[in-house]
Design a protein around this motif. Sequence first.
Motif, PDB file in Angstrom:
ATOM      1  N   PRO A  82     -32.686 -10.723  11.978  1.00 43.63           N
ATOM      2  CA  PRO A  82     -31.459 -10.521  11.203  1.00 43.63           C
ATOM      3  C   PRO A  82     -31.755  -9.927   9.824  1.00 43.63           C
ATOM      4  O   PRO A  82     -32.790 -10.202   9.220  1.00 43.63           O
ATOM      5  CB  PRO A  82     -30.890 -11.936  11.067  1.00 43.63           C
ATOM      6  CG  PRO A  82     -31.499 -12.718  12.175  1.00 43.63           C
ATOM      7  CD  PRO A  82     -32.854 -12.109  12.407  1.00 43.63           C
ATOM      8  N   GLY A  83     -30.816  -9.105   9.352  1.00 46.15           N
ATOM      9  CA  GLY A  83     -30.942  -8.528   8.021  1.00 46.15           C
ATOM     10  C   GLY A  83     -30.869  -7.023   8.035  1.00 46.15           C
ATOM     11  O   GLY A  83     -30.533  -6.399   9.040  1.00 46.15           O
ATOM     12  N   ALA A  84     -31.189  -6.422   6.902  1.00 43.09           N
ATOM     13  CA  ALA A  84     -31.106  -4.974   6.735  1.00 43.09           C
ATOM     14  C   ALA A  84     -32.357  -4.292   7.274  1.00 43.09           C
ATOM     15  O   ALA A  84     -33.471  -4.787   7.102  1.00 43.09           O
ATOM     16  CB  ALA A  84     -30.921  -4.635   5.261  1.00 43.09           C
ATOM     17  N   TRP A  85     -32.147  -3.139   7.909  1.00 43.81           N
ATOM     18  CA  TRP A  85     -33.231  -2.321   8.454  1.00 43.81           C
ATOM     19  C   TRP A  85     -32.951  -0.863   8.118  1.00 43.81           C
ATOM     20  O   TRP A  85     -31.813  -0.413   8.164  1.00 43.81           O
ATOM     21  CB  TRP A  85     -33.320  -2.465   9.972  1.00 43.81           C
ATOM     22  CG  TRP A  85     -33.805  -3.795  10.430  1.00 43.81           C
ATOM     23  CD1 TRP A  85     -33.054  -4.915  10.631  1.00 43.81           C
ATOM     24  CD2 TRP A  85     -35.141  -4.160  10.714  1.00 43.81           C
ATOM     25  NE1 TRP A  85     -33.852  -5.952  11.036  1.00 43.81           N
ATOM     26  CE2 TRP A  85     -35.142  -5.514  11.104  1.00 43.81           C
ATOM     27  CE3 TRP A  85     -36.351  -3.478  10.697  1.00 43.81           C
ATOM     28  CZ2 TRP A  85     -36.298  -6.197  11.454  1.00 43.81           C
ATOM     29  CZ3 TRP A  85     -37.504  -4.157  11.052  1.00 43.81           C
ATOM     30  CH2 TRP A  85     -37.472  -5.497  11.427  1.00 43.81           C
ATOM     31  N   ASP A  86     -33.999  -0.127   7.795  1.00 43.33           N
ATOM     32  CA  ASP A  86     -33.900   1.320   7.625  1.00 43.33           C
ATOM     33  C   ASP A  86     -34.324   1.957   8.943  1.00 43.33           C
ATOM     34  O   ASP A  86     -35.421   1.714   9.441  1.00 43.33           O
ATOM     35  CB  ASP A  86     -34.795   1.814   6.493  1.00 43.33           C
ATOM     36  CG  ASP A  86     -34.223   1.488   5.131  1.00 43.33           C
ATOM     37  OD1 ASP A  86     -32.998   1.257   5.040  1.00 43.33           O
ATOM     38  OD2 ASP A  86     -34.996   1.464   4.157  1.00 43.33           O
ATOM     39  N   LEU A  87     -33.433   2.778   9.507  1.00 43.93           N
ATOM     40  CA  LEU A  87     -33.685   3.439  10.775  1.00 43.93           C
ATOM     41  C   LEU A  87     -33.923   4.915  10.498  1.00 43.93           C
ATOM     42  O   LEU A  87     -33.129   5.561   9.813  1.00 43.93           O
ATOM     43  CB  LEU A  87     -32.473   3.267  11.702  1.00 43.93           C
ATOM     44  CG  LEU A  87     -32.552   3.921  13.068  1.00 43.93           C
ATOM     45  CD1 LEU A  87     -31.900   3.023  14.097  1.00 43.93           C
ATOM     46  CD2 LEU A  87     -31.892   5.278  13.071  1.00 43.93           C
ATOM     47  N   LYS A  88     -35.028   5.439  10.999  1.00 45.08           N
ATOM     48  CA  LYS A  88     -35.325   6.860  10.885  1.00 45.08           C
ATOM     49  C   LYS A  88     -35.394   7.409  12.300  1.00 45.08           C
ATOM     50  O   LYS A  88     -36.288   7.048  13.069  1.00 45.08           O
ATOM     51  CB  LYS A  88     -36.646   7.092  10.149  1.00 45.08           C
ATOM     52  CG  LYS A  88     -36.972   8.551   9.947  1.00 45.08           C
ATOM     53  CD  LYS A  88     -38.233   8.704   9.110  1.00 45.08           C
ATOM     54  CE  LYS A  88     -38.503  10.151   8.823  1.00 45.08           C
ATOM     55  NZ  LYS A  88     -39.715  10.311   8.010  1.00 45.08           N
ATOM     56  N   ALA A  89     -34.415   8.250  12.653  1.00 43.34           N
ATOM     57  CA  ALA A  89     -34.352   8.844  13.986  1.00 43.34           C
ATOM     58  C   ALA A  89     -35.091  10.175  13.974  1.00 43.34           C
ATOM     59  O   ALA A  89     -34.853  11.018  13.113  1.00 43.34           O
ATOM     60  CB  ALA A  89     -32.900   9.043  14.401  1.00 43.34           C
ATOM     61  N   LEU A  90     -35.997  10.344  14.923  1.00 41.87           N
ATOM     62  CA  LEU A  90     -36.760  11.580  15.072  1.00 41.87           C
ATOM     63  C   LEU A  90     -36.333  12.209  16.391  1.00 41.87           C
ATOM     64  O   LEU A  90     -36.669  11.708  17.464  1.00 41.87           O
ATOM     65  CB  LEU A  90     -38.263  11.282  15.070  1.00 41.87           C
ATOM     66  CG  LEU A  90     -38.760  10.432  13.903  1.00 41.87           C
ATOM     67  CD1 LEU A  90     -40.158   9.911  14.159  1.00 41.87           C
ATOM     68  CD2 LEU A  90     -38.718  11.235  12.630  1.00 41.87           C
ATOM     69  N   LEU A  91     -35.584  13.283  16.303  1.00 43.44           N
ATOM     70  CA  LEU A  91     -35.021  13.937  17.480  1.00 43.44           C
ATOM     71  C   LEU A  91     -35.679  15.296  17.647  1.00 43.44           C
ATOM     72  O   LEU A  91     -35.833  16.046  16.686  1.00 43.44           O
ATOM     73  CB  LEU A  91     -33.512  14.106  17.321  1.00 43.44           C
ATOM     74  CG  LEU A  91     -32.745  12.845  16.912  1.00 43.44           C
ATOM     75  CD1 LEU A  91     -31.353  13.194  16.448  1.00 43.44           C
ATOM     76  CD2 LEU A  91     -32.710  11.865  18.066  1.00 43.44           C
ATOM     77  N   SER A  92     -36.055  15.633  18.886  1.00 42.47           N
ATOM     78  CA  SER A  92     -36.640  16.951  19.128  1.00 42.47           C
ATOM     79  C   SER A  92     -36.080  17.507  20.425  1.00 42.47           C
ATOM     80  O   SER A  92     -35.814  16.784  21.375  1.00 42.47           O
ATOM     81  CB  SER A  92     -38.166  16.869  19.183  1.00 42.47           C
ATOM     82  OG  SER A  92     -38.581  15.995  20.204  1.00 42.47           O
TER      83      SER A  92
END
Length: 163
Positions: free
Chosen positions: A138-148
């Motif tokens: 639980p809590g805040a998360w930074d999501l970095k999406a890498l799309l190719s």
Amino acid sequence: MPRTDAVPTKGFRITGWHVLAGITLFFAIIIAVDVLFMVKAYESFSGQIVKNPYEAGLAWNQHLLDEKHQAALGWTVDAGLGEGDEVVVTVVDKNNAPVAGLKANVVLQRPATEQGRLEVTLTEAAPGVYRGRGALAPGAWDLKALLSGPQGPFEAERRIIAP
């Protein structure tokens, strides 16, 4: 009647020298503590944000080109959590049509630390909708999406909150 302007001759008297010594001692302590804090801060943090600043500087022009390419694509990426521990990323183009056929990976990490960093490979569940499993506390998360895909690489960052 006793005199009120008489100066007492016995006991301790505060003179100008006492005031000068007190003020000097006060500021000497403040300066010493400030110097101590500065030395400790300098010893504990080198000032480098990245581990390889020279290489990061050389790659900056490529980063600017990638951002220009992403702006030209006009994709919109929405990220969030599905049922359970499922990570869902939705990609649409500038015409609001789903972008299908991408390879999608996400990196999840806490905003203030790299502890608990998690990498999840997403699969396409529907056109433009990519899903994957990642057990998030639980809590805040930074999501970095890498799309190719055929159009080239695309990166998006979002903040998500796990319940």
